[in-house]
Scaffold this active site. Sequence first.
Site: not given
Ligand code: FCB
Length: 487
Positions: A91, A135, A180, A310, A312, A369
């Site tokens: 990607r 992006h 995002e 995405n 985290y 992500e």
């Molecule tokens: C996300 C972004 C990516 C990167 C990661 C850590 O929010 O999409 O570009 O910065 O975080």
Amino acid sequence: MRSRVDASRGLAPRALRPSFPEGFLWGAATSAYQIEGSVDADGRGESIWDRFCREPGRIRDGGTGATACDHYRRYREDVARMAELGLKAYRFSVAWPRVFPTGTGPVNPRGLDFYRRLVDALRARAIEPVVTLYHWDLPQALQDRGGWARRDTAARFAEFAATVARALGDGVRYWITLNEPWVVAFVGHLFGEHAPGIRSWAVALAVAHHQLLAHGLAVRALRAEGGGRFQVGITLDQVAVRPATQDEADAAAAGRFDGWRNRWFLDPVLRGRYPADLWPLLAPLWRPAGLVRPGDLDVARARIDFLGVNYYSPAVVRHAPGRPPLEAEVLSPRGPVTAMGWAIDPGGLAQVLLRVHHEYGPLPIMVTENGAAFPDRWDGEPVVDDPQRVAYLDGHVRAVADAIARGVDVRGYFVWSLLDNFEWARGYGPRFGLFYVDYPSQRRVPKASALWYREVIARNGPDASVPSPGGQAEPGRAPRRPSGPPA
Ligand code: FCB
């Protein structure tokens, strides 16, 4: 309103062994500004990040994307590394200012040529390209005319989408309109921490709306170019929201935070409306009357083929009276965190996947992500040891398997990131890569996580006979949300 009980009704038992469907897209992700460098090459125009990085104090270490990972010149070498890992998919994003240096016509063919060469190199290695159109690197020329706060930018984006689709459509099947949009709207236009560095609720909400419109118009443009051949989606960052206590007030605050953080985009994209519970709180902060026009949300709800998620980390939220508009506060994480200070919690990934599936689906999902920064060090050895990242990724991959076993249609998983790279306002400090980048020499050194990932891909899943180094993923929990939108 769905409760936790609804979300878990009729679920299959948890997977005893992590298992992934045939053809699962194991990938890695990057974005143009974070890796390419060569910001003046071949007629590229200025982006808002070029400008933002030059403003003193914006980037923690004073870094810029001017060189980054020099991927623009080293892409062949990088594709060879992807092939060594056995990646099924890659990607990447297309830099809008390479294609439209001034944001709108004329097209710069040399900019498109770079991505043609990249797609060809990927295809030659049987790696599926997954293209993100936006992006975060808006052409500065468009920002000068108002950027995403201006409605016309949505139309310009659709034009850009059509142009890229025409140029790359033969080799590219998977398309992601925006990455995002929440971060673009609120980190870029409310907190002012990302380009263009604005701080205003009114602007941020207008930016959110125009991105929704841009997404819908781009979906139409992509369908017009690719017909049924294209798989089109959008990537939304999802936070696993949890109330700090069982207290009703905390649960309500968590519901409001979730509404702003997750549903402000989920609802328009998948239901064609803004969250009804949040609207009365946020509408007074802007002037939606002139901005939200009849039919806009029907455009935003354009049919998509998959949702990119995405993920985290989770957010634990408590009631914070006197803090308008949400009266909600995110607590500092208490358990283990990454170098970004983000809580590590694989169960949160299962939670957000189950949530989307049960409340908005069923629909195909790609985890576009997931990954973590840790303070990696390279002392000249052939492999950089990164046990924390291996544990993080292993736990999250098992959480995906868990969600799949519970019926969620997950089609792919992309590690953020292939390479250490320019982490926006945090500069080059945080390292997210499967490959360590020694910036002075631009040498790429595999981390242990890259070798681990190669095995996972070869086996189509983590080794079921070995317990996860990060501990077994917790089963997903749906957030308690007392004030959801009406059914
Ligand atoms: C996300 C972004 C990516 C990167 C990661 C850590 O929010 O999409 O570009 O910065 O975080």
